[in-house]
Scaffold this motif. Sequence first.
Motif, mmCIF file in Angstrom:
data_model
loop_
_atom_site.group_PDB
_atom_site.id
_atom_site.type_symbol
_atom_site.label_atom_id
_atom_site.label_comp_id
_atom_site.label_asym_id
_atom_site.label_seq_id
_atom_site.Cartn_x
_atom_site.Cartn_y
_atom_site.Cartn_z
ATOM 1 N N ASN A 133 0.828 -1.271 0.100
ATOM 2 C CA ASN A 133 -0.109 0.068 0.030
ATOM 3 C C ASN A 133 0.792 1.243 0.093
ATOM 4 O OD1 ASN A 133 -1.874 1.849 0.219
ATOM 5 N ND2 ASN A 133 -2.913 1.083 1.733
ATOM 6 N N PRO A 134 1.346 1.705 -1.073
ATOM 7 C CA PRO A 134 2.406 2.826 -1.111
ATOM 8 C C PRO A 134 1.812 4.059 -0.766
ATOM 9 C CG PRO A 134 1.821 2.158 -3.252
ATOM 10 C CD PRO A 134 1.208 1.215 -2.585
ATOM 11 N N LYS A 135 0.567 4.520 -1.131
ATOM 12 C CA LYS A 135 -0.164 5.623 -0.654
ATOM 13 C C LYS A 135 -0.175 5.779 0.872
ATOM 14 C CE LYS A 135 -2.756 6.820 -4.467
ATOM 15 N NZ LYS A 135 -4.268 7.441 -5.020
ATOM 16 N N ALA A 136 -0.462 4.828 1.512
ATOM 17 C CA ALA A 136 -0.583 4.807 3.003
ATOM 18 C C ALA A 136 0.943 4.933 3.546
ATOM 19 C CB ALA A 136 -1.036 3.548 3.786
ATOM 20 N N VAL A 137 1.696 4.293 3.132
ATOM 21 C CA VAL A 137 3.225 4.521 3.466
ATOM 22 C C VAL A 137 3.766 5.948 3.283
ATOM 23 C CG1 VAL A 137 5.560 3.598 2.887
ATOM 24 C CG2 VAL A 137 3.709 2.049 3.238
ATOM 25 N N LEU A 138 3.409 6.403 2.217
ATOM 26 C CA LEU A 138 3.785 7.791 1.878
ATOM 27 C C LEU A 138 3.084 8.874 2.767
ATOM 28 C CD1 LEU A 138 5.138 9.962 0.011
ATOM 29 C CD2 LEU A 138 3.579 9.670 -1.481
ATOM 30 N N GLU A 139 1.779 8.498 2.754
ATOM 31 C CA GLU A 139 1.053 9.344 4.023
ATOM 32 C C GLU A 139 1.751 9.327 5.479
ATOM 33 O OE1 GLU A 139 -3.331 9.904 5.770
ATOM 34 O OE2 GLU A 139 -3.182 8.356 4.157
ATOM 35 N N ASN A 140 2.068 8.106 5.897
ATOM 36 C CA ASN A 140 2.658 8.055 7.137
ATOM 37 C C ASN A 140 4.006 8.982 7.271
ATOM 38 O OD1 ASN A 140 3.004 7.212 9.961
ATOM 39 N ND2 ASN A 140 4.207 5.585 9.113
ATOM 40 N N CYS A 141 4.600 9.010 6.100
ATOM 41 C CA CYS A 141 6.131 9.318 6.201
ATOM 42 C C CYS A 141 6.284 10.704 6.022
ATOM 43 C CB CYS A 141 6.869 8.558 5.086
ATOM 44 S SG CYS A 141 7.240 7.000 5.170
ATOM 45 N N LEU A 142 5.053 11.311 5.230
ATOM 46 C CA LEU A 142 4.954 12.800 5.097
ATOM 47 C C LEU A 142 4.439 13.579 6.241
ATOM 48 C CD1 LEU A 142 3.475 13.163 1.353
ATOM 49 C CD2 LEU A 142 5.746 13.526 2.189
ATOM 50 N N ARG A 143 4.202 12.839 7.257
ATOM 51 C CA ARG A 143 3.880 13.727 8.500
ATOM 52 C C ARG A 143 5.080 14.381 9.233
ATOM 53 N NH1 ARG A 143 -0.086 8.741 11.712
ATOM 54 N NH2 ARG A 143 -1.685 8.822 9.913
ATOM 55 N N ASN A 144 6.184 13.904 8.910
ATOM 56 C CA ASN A 144 7.458 14.608 9.330
ATOM 57 C C ASN A 144 7.871 15.622 8.402
ATOM 58 O OD1 ASN A 144 7.674 12.776 11.493
ATOM 59 N ND2 ASN A 144 8.579 11.163 10.042
ATOM 60 N N PHE A 145 6.969 15.989 7.275
ATOM 61 C CA PHE A 145 7.361 17.182 6.331
ATOM 62 C C PHE A 145 6.322 18.313 6.594
ATOM 63 C CE2 PHE A 145 9.315 13.437 4.501
ATOM 64 C CZ PHE A 145 10.346 14.084 3.762
ATOM 65 N N SER A 146 6.669 19.469 6.369
ATOM 66 C CA SER A 146 5.807 20.716 6.543
ATOM 67 C C SER A 146 5.525 21.240 4.962
ATOM 68 C CB SER A 146 6.626 21.878 7.142
ATOM 69 O OG SER A 146 6.934 21.354 8.448
ATOM 70 N N CYS A 147 6.276 20.838 4.184
ATOM 71 C CA CYS A 147 6.029 21.322 2.763
ATOM 72 C C CYS A 147 6.687 20.582 1.804
ATOM 73 C CB CYS A 147 6.623 22.953 2.490
ATOM 74 S SG CYS A 147 7.851 23.273 2.936
ATOM 75 N N LEU A 148 6.483 20.676 0.678
ATOM 76 C CA LEU A 148 6.884 19.984 -0.790
ATOM 77 C C LEU A 148 7.304 21.178 -1.750
ATOM 78 C CD1 LEU A 148 4.418 17.044 -1.065
ATOM 79 C CD2 LEU A 148 6.819 17.026 -0.076
ATOM 80 N N THR A 149 8.148 20.799 -2.510
ATOM 81 C CA THR A 149 8.900 21.719 -3.514
ATOM 82 C C THR A 149 8.838 20.950 -4.682
ATOM 83 O OG1 THR A 149 9.945 22.965 -1.901
ATOM 84 C CG2 THR A 149 10.420 23.291 -4.281
ATOM 85 N N THR A 150 8.315 21.334 -5.768
ATOM 86 C CA THR A 150 8.489 20.712 -7.350
ATOM 87 C C THR A 150 10.124 20.697 -7.327
ATOM 88 O OG1 THR A 150 6.340 21.381 -7.732
ATOM 89 C CG2 THR A 150 7.779 20.439 -9.609
ATOM 90 N N GLY A 151 10.461 19.224 -7.890
ATOM 91 C CA GLY A 151 11.762 19.202 -8.414
ATOM 92 C C GLY A 151 12.579 18.565 -7.370
ATOM 93 N N ASP A 152 12.174 18.562 -6.032
ATOM 94 C CA ASP A 152 13.024 17.937 -5.057
ATOM 95 C C ASP A 152 12.743 16.543 -5.156
ATOM 96 O OD1 ASP A 152 13.808 20.149 -3.910
ATOM 97 O OD2 ASP A 152 12.532 20.120 -2.156
ATOM 98 N N VAL A 153 13.926 15.543 -4.555
ATOM 99 C CA VAL A 153 13.929 14.407 -4.480
ATOM 100 C C VAL A 153 13.906 13.920 -2.782
ATOM 101 C CG1 VAL A 153 15.124 12.258 -4.975
ATOM 102 C CG2 VAL A 153 15.029 13.835 -6.641
ATOM 103 N N ILE A 154 12.721 13.649 -2.377
ATOM 104 C CA ILE A 154 12.715 13.371 -0.728
ATOM 105 C C ILE A 154 13.001 11.665 -0.606
ATOM 106 C CG2 ILE A 154 11.170 15.202 -0.644
ATOM 107 C CD1 ILE A 154 8.840 13.080 -0.575
ATOM 108 N N ALA A 155 13.290 11.553 0.329
ATOM 109 C CA ALA A 155 13.845 10.043 1.020
ATOM 110 C C ALA A 155 12.754 9.676 2.151
ATOM 111 C CB ALA A 155 15.167 9.883 1.306
#
Length: 311
Positions: A133-155
């Motif tokens: 379930n990649p969407k659930a995994v991504l949602e859980n990990c993005l809780r530690n992020f405040s914002c997103l920028t186009t072109g970034d490579v997040i880990a």
Amino acid sequence: MFQFGFNMFHEIGRSFNMTYRCYSVSMLPGNERQDVERGGKIIMPPSALEQLTRLNIEYPMIFKLTNKKTKRITHCGVLEFVADEGRAYLPHWMMTNLVLEEGSLLQIESVSLPVATFSKFQPLSEDFLDISNPKAVLENCLRNFSCLTTGDVIAIKYNSKVYELCVLETKPGSAVIIIECDMNVEFAPPVGYKEEEHISRNDGNADTRMEEDSQVMMPEPSGFVAFKGEGNRLDGKKKKLTSESDSEPQASGSTRQMPFVRGIPDYDYVIGTLKFIRNSRPSNSREEAPAEPFQAFKGEGFTLRTAKSKN
């Protein structure tokens, strides 16, 4: 009129704009901070907090990071204000996006961003498809992020493995806030992904998993096995074979296993009972003679004293 104009200019907030020497989180004194490495927030010095409190800064605090040498830009939040004066500590993936080295100068400026409504990610490895379930995994990990920028490579980290995702698109702007928002997420095919190869690889893995499952159900003994050796007689004679099955040659370390058939239920199962599959030899087709009943003290006695011959 003058009083009105003075008050109007007083309400206009001043922006925070400072330059710090940046370091990766691994250089932060003290214990290792995995919470910083897995998210999109930085650590700033206490003087920055004092200056931010005097300014009319909007919350949550969002900062624009600029590397003036390479003209690379990204955005982030702040986690704590415990860094040494004149320093800022960033996650490793953020240092890579900005093409920064340890001790390089970094401009940090407070900004205001719109709330996110849409984002699109592209995994940089096909291993990301193995997540159920990649969407659930991504949602859980993005809780530690405040914002997103186009072109970034997040880990992001999942099951002790790090996956890299490229932010292909964000709406309504190239940089958005993702705190307490309803954001639609889409995934692009991973880099180098080919659907035919992926299908064939999954089919091959399924066959391999079926073979592995049958071996797991009946594993071979490993490590110490009691009474695995052979016995020898003190007089040097060979020991007698008790049955024909013992006379059959067997390879060293090999064990006979009961046949295992997948997908066939046990219709004779009785509720409240357990069956243990053991390594045992199949019974001979020939009928064996019934064993004699046990009788105590049935053996013969001998004496150490030799009988004297009578003349």
